[in-house]
Write a protein that holds these residues in place. Structure first.
Motif, PDB file in Angstrom:
ATOM      1  N   GLN A  12       0.835  -1.202   0.000  1.00  0.00           N
ATOM      2  CA  GLN A  12       0.000   0.000   0.000  1.00  0.00           C
ATOM      3  C   GLN A  12       0.868   1.249   0.000  1.00  0.00           C
ATOM      4  N   LEU A  13       1.989   1.189   0.721  1.00  0.00           N
ATOM      5  CA  LEU A  13       2.854   2.367   0.859  1.00  0.00           C
ATOM      6  C   LEU A  13       3.577   2.692  -0.449  1.00  0.00           C
ATOM      7  N   LEU A  14       4.197   1.687  -1.061  1.00  0.00           N
ATOM      8  CA  LEU A  14       4.925   1.951  -2.310  1.00  0.00           C
ATOM      9  C   LEU A  14       3.956   2.422  -3.387  1.00  0.00           C
ATOM     10  N   SER A  15       2.783   1.839  -3.411  1.00  0.00           N
ATOM     11  CA  SER A  15       1.767   2.244  -4.380  1.00  0.00           C
ATOM     12  C   SER A  15       1.361   3.701  -4.139  1.00  0.00           C
ATOM     13  N   ARG A  16       1.157   4.030  -2.888  1.00  0.00           N
ATOM     14  CA  ARG A  16       0.792   5.405  -2.519  1.00  0.00           C
ATOM     15  C   ARG A  16       1.868   6.398  -2.960  1.00  0.00           C
ATOM     16  N   TRP A  17       3.119   6.075  -2.679  1.00  0.00           N
ATOM     17  CA  TRP A  17       4.216   6.975  -3.059  1.00  0.00           C
ATOM     18  C   TRP A  17       4.323   7.091  -4.575  1.00  0.00           C
ATOM     19  N   TYR A  18       4.320   5.943  -5.238  1.00  0.00           N
ATOM     20  CA  TYR A  18       4.473   5.957  -6.699  1.00  0.00           C
ATOM     21  C   TYR A  18       3.343   6.769  -7.340  1.00  0.00           C
ATOM     22  N   ASN A  19       2.134   6.533  -6.905  1.00  0.00           N
ATOM     23  CA  ASN A  19       0.993   7.192  -7.545  1.00  0.00           C
ATOM     24  C   ASN A  19       0.864   8.669  -7.196  1.00  0.00           C
ATOM     25  N   ALA A  20       1.428   9.041  -6.058  1.00  0.00           N
ATOM     26  CA  ALA A  20       1.398  10.463  -5.708  1.00  0.00           C
ATOM     27  C   ALA A  20       2.391  11.247  -6.544  1.00  0.00           C
ATOM     28  N   GLU A  21       3.467  10.597  -7.004  1.00  0.00           N
ATOM     29  CA  GLU A  21       4.573  11.361  -7.588  1.00  0.00           C
ATOM     30  C   GLU A  21       4.897  11.058  -9.049  1.00  0.00           C
ATOM     31  N   HIS A  22       4.432   9.928  -9.565  1.00  0.00           N
ATOM     32  CA  HIS A  22       4.955   9.532 -10.876  1.00  0.00           C
ATOM     33  C   HIS A  22       4.470  10.430 -12.003  1.00  0.00           C
ATOM     34  N   ASN A  23       3.412  11.172 -11.785  1.00  0.00           N
ATOM     35  CA  ASN A  23       2.973  12.088 -12.845  1.00  0.00           C
ATOM     36  C   ASN A  23       3.398  13.541 -12.600  1.00  0.00           C
ATOM     37  N   ARG A  24       4.358  13.722 -11.682  1.00  0.00           N
ATOM     38  CA  ARG A  24       4.912  15.070 -11.480  1.00  0.00           C
ATOM     39  C   ARG A  24       6.209  15.266 -12.255  1.00  0.00           C
ATOM     40  N   ASN A  25       6.407  14.428 -13.240  1.00  0.00           N
ATOM     41  CA  ASN A  25       7.542  14.549 -14.152  1.00  0.00           C
ATOM     42  C   ASN A  25       8.889  14.207 -13.525  1.00  0.00           C
ATOM     43  N   TYR A  26       8.858  13.408 -12.440  1.00  0.00           N
ATOM     44  CA  TYR A  26      10.111  12.810 -11.979  1.00  0.00           C
ATOM     45  C   TYR A  26      10.416  11.616 -12.885  1.00  0.00           C
ATOM     46  N   GLY A  27      11.669  11.472 -13.267  1.00  0.00           N
ATOM     47  CA  GLY A  27      12.032  10.361 -14.142  1.00  0.00           C
ATOM     48  C   GLY A  27      12.476   9.120 -13.384  1.00  0.00           C
ATOM     49  N   ALA A  28      12.837   9.305 -12.112  1.00  0.00           N
ATOM     50  CA  ALA A  28      13.376   8.177 -11.351  1.00  0.00           C
ATOM     51  C   ALA A  28      12.764   8.103  -9.959  1.00  0.00           C
ATOM     52  N   MET A  29      12.417   6.897  -9.557  1.00  0.00           N
ATOM     53  CA  MET A  29      12.026   6.636  -8.172  1.00  0.00           C
ATOM     54  C   MET A  29      12.908   5.499  -7.675  1.00  0.00           C
ATOM     55  N   VAL A  30      13.621   5.743  -6.590  1.00  0.00           N
ATOM     56  CA  VAL A  30      14.340   4.640  -5.957  1.00  0.00           C
ATOM     57  C   VAL A  30      13.730   4.429  -4.589  1.00  0.00           C
ATOM     58  N   SER A  31      13.731   3.197  -4.140  1.00  0.00           N
ATOM     59  CA  SER A  31      13.184   2.949  -2.812  1.00  0.00           C
ATOM     60  C   SER A  31      13.988   1.886  -2.084  1.00  0.00           C
ATOM     61  N   PHE A  32      13.884   1.936  -0.779  1.00  0.00           N
ATOM     62  CA  PHE A  32      14.525   0.961   0.095  1.00  0.00           C
ATOM     63  C   PHE A  32      13.469   0.453   1.068  1.00  0.00           C
ATOM     64  N   VAL A  33      13.431  -0.860   1.251  1.00  0.00           N
ATOM     65  CA  VAL A  33      12.525  -1.443   2.248  1.00  0.00           C
ATOM     66  C   VAL A  33      13.345  -2.356   3.149  1.00  0.00           C
ATOM     67  N   GLY A  34      13.268  -2.122   4.440  1.00  0.00           N
ATOM     68  CA  GLY A  34      13.984  -2.962   5.405  1.00  0.00           C
ATOM     69  C   GLY A  34      13.018  -3.922   6.078  1.00  0.00           C
ATOM     70  N   THR A  35      13.393  -5.207   6.055  1.00  0.00           N
ATOM     71  CA  THR A  35      12.522  -6.266   6.566  1.00  0.00           C
ATOM     72  C   THR A  35      13.229  -6.988   7.715  1.00  0.00           C
ATOM     73  N   VAL A  36      12.467  -7.365   8.731  1.00  0.00           N
ATOM     74  CA  VAL A  36      13.046  -8.013   9.918  1.00  0.00           C
ATOM     75  C   VAL A  36      13.484  -9.429   9.556  1.00  0.00           C
ATOM     76  N   ARG A  37      14.766  -9.730   9.727  1.00  0.00           N
ATOM     77  CA  ARG A  37      15.288 -11.061   9.427  1.00  0.00           C
ATOM     78  C   ARG A  37      15.128 -11.975  10.625  1.00  0.00           C
ATOM     79  N   GLU A  38      14.906 -13.258  10.288  1.00  0.00           N
ATOM     80  CA  GLU A  38      14.818 -14.272  11.328  1.00  0.00           C
ATOM     81  C   GLU A  38      16.241 -14.693  11.679  1.00  0.00           C
ATOM     82  N   GLU A  39      16.720 -14.302  12.825  1.00  0.00           N
ATOM     83  CA  GLU A  39      18.062 -14.714  13.263  1.00  0.00           C
ATOM     84  C   GLU A  39      18.202 -14.486  14.758  1.00  0.00           C
ATOM     85  N   GLY A  40      19.059 -15.257  15.360  1.00  0.00           N
ATOM     86  CA  GLY A  40      19.296 -15.114  16.792  1.00  0.00           C
ATOM     87  C   GLY A  40      18.078 -15.450  17.635  1.00  0.00           C
TER      88      GLY A  40
END
Lengths: 73, 148, 148, 73
Positions: free
Chosen positions: B13-41
């Motif tokens: 929902q979040l990436l979709s929200r960001w992409y759709n809010a901005e992709h028609n404002r004439n930005y040519g590039a969107m980069v994103s980072f998502v951090g996920t909790v790893r199973e360890e320890g």
């Protein structure tokens, strides 16, 4: 009186102390062994602005925050 | 403003929200980072505390810096518990050309790790244990341990 | 395999698909890049030709390189016309820790621009015009113009 | 006979020519002014493998691809 709050894992309720500068705050906090161990690794904010000098002057009602090592993400 | 989720981020929902809010404002590039909790320890979750006033200030500093390069920054983070394989951190940068976005993503995420006022805990058997060894003292740490 | 879309990429669906396929395989970081067609120079769209056999080879090379670092690579590209403000390129890298993903995203996107066998055209008044000035000769170009 | 295909914007139908090496292919293609202008900026693949030597030997049925400057994304 100024208010000192201990963020994140320090896990201590805020305290109110008498202090004119951050040097005074340092002197007082060093007397509590539980807090003293955190001081070396804590950054400090006064009224939500990061500070890096001990001679910052404090006034009544100021808020001092201790920020231990962080790890977001 | 940083979007704060209580618990895991709804990444779709979040990436979709960001992409759709901005992709028609004439930005040519969107980069994103998502951090996920790893199973360890043996953890069942990570848990987070956030100090919002300073997080907003830190984030606004980056937003302003990126705006000077014509780029836009968005960020979300979880507060409280995030189970393994769920996500706790996401950010996106939009820029006219790719270079700014690609360079700034790396710089932003590294500074986030070092200076965003967020504290992490392992949750093991329901207990919340501060992740001291993985944490970084913020810039200016140790001020109050100096000899006056 | 590279996902080839006829026309614009459905970015919402694609990012969601990638995230949901991989986020529970214990990767801690997902980075992604989305390229969107900018409105400039009076174009109504960009258009793309792809030479698939060599695109797959080039992509497999990168996939193997990233696999050695424990990272996973995914990519999608459009063939044919993509109107302004729609997206024509997307890629994502998943890795255990953030560093590999952040570094490799930049390197991958730059190499993509220089060496992926894809040709770009501006579409102006329905006409398809090769974007010669923005194009890069691939490594090894000029072989057949050498004096034998 | 080998097949030469012209990718992307070159916009020319494939041709079949007689050639024992890539050097032969180069000689033949240089004779067509429409193709000659592309040669300087084209990379070359033989049977979908990129090559960078003119002495590559060719056999009947080989496919040579000319790849003009690229711009994905």
């Amino acid at each position: 009186m100024v208010k000192v709050e201990f963020l994140g894992p320090i896990g201590k309720e805020p305290i109110e102390i008498d202090a004119k500068t951050l040097a005074d705050v340092a002197e007082i906090l060093k007397q509590d062994p539980e807090i003293k161990v955190w001081l070396e690794n804590c950054a400090v904010a006064v009224n939500d602005t990061m500070v890096n000098r001990l001679d910052v002057e404090l006034k009544d009602g100021d808020k001092i925050s201790l920020l231990p090592p962080v790890c977001g993400g | 403003m940083v979007l704060i989720y209580q618990g895991p981020i709804d990444v779709d929902q979040l990436l979709s929200r960001w992409y759709n809010a901005e992709h028609n404002r004439n930005y040519g590039a969107m980069v994103s980072f998502v951090g996920t909790v790893r199973e360890e320890g043996g953890i069942e979750a990570l848990s987070f505390d956030i100090y919002r006033p300073l997080l907003e200030q830190w984030f606004d500093g980056w937003k302003t810096k990126l705006a000077k390069e014509g780029a836009l920054l968005a960020m979300a983070h979880s507060e409280g518990d995030v189970p393994v394989h769920k996500s706790s951190f996401a950010c996106a940068i939009f820029s006219r050309k790719r270079r700014v976005a690609l360079e700034m993503l790396d710089a932003f995420v590294e500074d986030f790790k070092a200076n965003a006022p967020i504290w992490k805990y392992d949750v093991i058997d329901g207990e919340r244990i501060y992740a001291a060894e993985r944490s970084t003292p913020m810039a200016g740490s140790g001020l109050l341990s100096k000899e006056g």
